[in-house]
Design a protein around this motif. Structure first.
Motif, short mmCIF file in Angstrom:
data_model
loop_
_atom_site.label_atom_id
_atom_site.label_comp_id
_atom_site.label_asym_id
_atom_site.label_seq_id
_atom_site.Cartn_x
_atom_site.Cartn_y
_atom_site.Cartn_z
N HIS A 1 -65.02 -59.17 -37.78
CA HIS A 1 -63.85 -58.33 -38.04
C HIS A 1 -63.44 -58.52 -39.49
CE1 HIS A 1 -63.29 -57.08 -33.94
NE2 HIS A 1 -63.28 -58.33 -33.51
N TYR B 1 -60.69 -59.11 -41.02
CA TYR B 1 -59.81 -60.23 -41.39
C TYR B 1 -60.59 -61.55 -41.39
CZ TYR B 1 -59.27 -62.30 -36.71
OH TYR B 1 -59.50 -62.92 -35.53
N LYS B 2 -61.57 -61.69 -40.48
CA LYS B 2 -62.37 -62.91 -40.45
C LYS B 2 -63.31 -62.96 -41.65
CE LYS B 2 -62.57 -64.67 -35.75
NZ LYS B 2 -63.46 -65.12 -34.66
N TRP C 1 -62.76 -61.63 -44.57
CA TRP C 1 -61.92 -61.95 -45.71
C TRP C 1 -61.53 -63.42 -45.70
CZ3 TRP C 1 -56.94 -63.86 -46.16
CH2 TRP C 1 -56.40 -63.82 -47.44
N LEU C 2 -61.17 -63.95 -44.51
CA LEU C 2 -60.72 -65.34 -44.40
C LEU C 2 -61.84 -66.31 -44.77
CD1 LEU C 2 -58.48 -67.30 -43.66
CD2 LEU C 2 -59.18 -67.11 -41.26
#
Length: 391
Positions: A152, A154-155, A157-158
């Motif tokens: 995903h 957000y993952k 990016w994290l």
């Protein structure tokens, strides 16, 4: 008198050993999971081949479907330690506690070198070292970049931010291929002046295989059946669902050696497709590489890889190989010369490549023979020496 002399000699030997150990530089290897895989083999190989020159400790988290790494370390007499909060998945609570737990361990032990392996250990370990302001040399080996996995947004990016931040806290980064180095420089996940490519290597002199007949007997396989096989932990990134689909129409049996969280999904798929008589999920088998001659064709269908040992082992066994164009694979295999390389997640091309080997066994044999010759340049002694130079 003789007894006294023997006792004195033994006592002296123990004292010398203690002095030598005291003078050795201390290395701590940290890796998240305990089940046997490429990163675990990497750590084990370095630890066992450097133990004469360094005082080695290996620390792990608690994740993993087996304790094979810990068992092998114990058998080799390598000290090991477990961090109970070091987990593979992101968990704010456990991750904070893991930083504190590792920081405490580093304070209690005066390590000269801390060698971190894989994303989670690389990030958590670097933060723990920074928190302590320790003087140890912090080295990180990236066994593939997690932020490039199908995640995903957000993952993705994290993980990328975690790698970029922790890169500034580490002294040196080792990558397994030139491709991985270019990715690191492009995304800023390593310092440009502190990164080296060191390929994985095999201990070729001590690598032994069963004969084809022996391997098939041990696996309860028909001696005359065409066997397509792979050795892989059962993760989504290994692309095993594509291999199942690609082989279901072929006159061959598929054998997958390995264990992991995707087992249930793979089992359900074989039942739905009524393929239980064509597909064998053999589970985890110790020293599985020794059984590679049981395969007629080796396939590595991964959608993400680092520098896979299992590919090197299949080459050493002289098997015809089909692998996907991910990670360092194009730096190991040459398409149409030492194997066939196909795009990842491309079901049709994968199926066609496997079918071509079945239809043209002589071509398959020639590519396997070329691969067996090529793998000689990936020698463990070279890997160990280059890594030692960084220490």
């Amino acid at each position: 008198m003789l007894k006294k002399l023997i006792f004195s000699i033994l006592n002296l030997a123990q004292k010398v050993k203690r002095i030598m150990t005291k003078n050795k530089r201390k290395i701590l290897y940290i890796i998240t999971q305990t089940e046997w895989g490429g990163a675990q083999k990497y750590v084990f190989d370095l630890a066992t081949h450097l133990t004469e020159e360094f005082d080695i400790t290996v620390a792990t988290g608690t994740d993993g479907s087996s304790r094979e790494l810990l068992d092998k370390l114990a058998s080799a007499g390598i000290k090991n330690f477990t961090f109970k909060h070091l987990k593979r998945d992101i968990s704010l609570w456990h991750d904070i506690l893991a930083v504190l737990e590792i920081a405490k361990f580093l304070r209690q032990n005066d390590f000269d070198i801390v060698h971190l392996n894989s994303t989670k250990s690389g990030v958590i370990g670097a933060l723990a070292a920074w928190w302590n302001r320790i003087q140890s040399k912090i080295i990180y080996t990236a066994h593939g970049w997690t932020f490039l996995e199908p995640l995903h947004f957000y993952k993705h990016w994290l993980y990328l931010m975690m790698e970029k931040i922790s890169a500034q806290l580490r002294d040196y980064t080792i990558v397994l291929s030139e491709k991985e180095k270019q990715i690191a420089l492009q995304y800023g996940t390593a310092k440009p002046n502190a990164i080296s490519v060191i390929a994985n290597g095999l201990d070729l002199a001590n690598l032994q295989f069963f004969t084809k007949e022996e391997a098939r007997q041990k696996l309860n396989l028909d001696q005359n059946q065409i066997i397509i096989g792979t050795i892989a932990n059962l993760y989504k990134t290994k692309g095993l669902k594509y291999l199942l689909e690609a082989t279901k129409e072929l006159n061959a049996k598929l054998l997958i050696i390995g264990e992991g969280p995707e087992r249930k999904n793979l089992e359900e798929k074989t039942k739905q497709e009524i393929l239980t008589d064509k597909i064998i999920l053999a589970g985890s088998i110790k020293e599985a590489a020794n059984l590679l001659p049981a395969f007629d064709i080796f396939v590595l269908p991964s959608v993400k890889e680092g520098f896979p040992y299992t590919l090197l082992e299949a080459m050493a066994a002289g098997l015809p190989i089909i692998a996907t164009n991910v990670g360092a694979i194009t730096e190991i295999l040459e398409n149409q010369k030492t194997g066939l390389i196909v795009p990842p997640a491309d079901l049709q091309t994968l199926a066609e490549a496997i079918a071509s080997f079945i239809k043209n066994p002589e071509q398959a044999r020639q590519l396997g023979a070329s691969a067996k010759e090529t793998v000689k340049k990936f020698d463990l002694a070279i890997t160990v020496e280059k890594t030692k130079n960084i220490y």
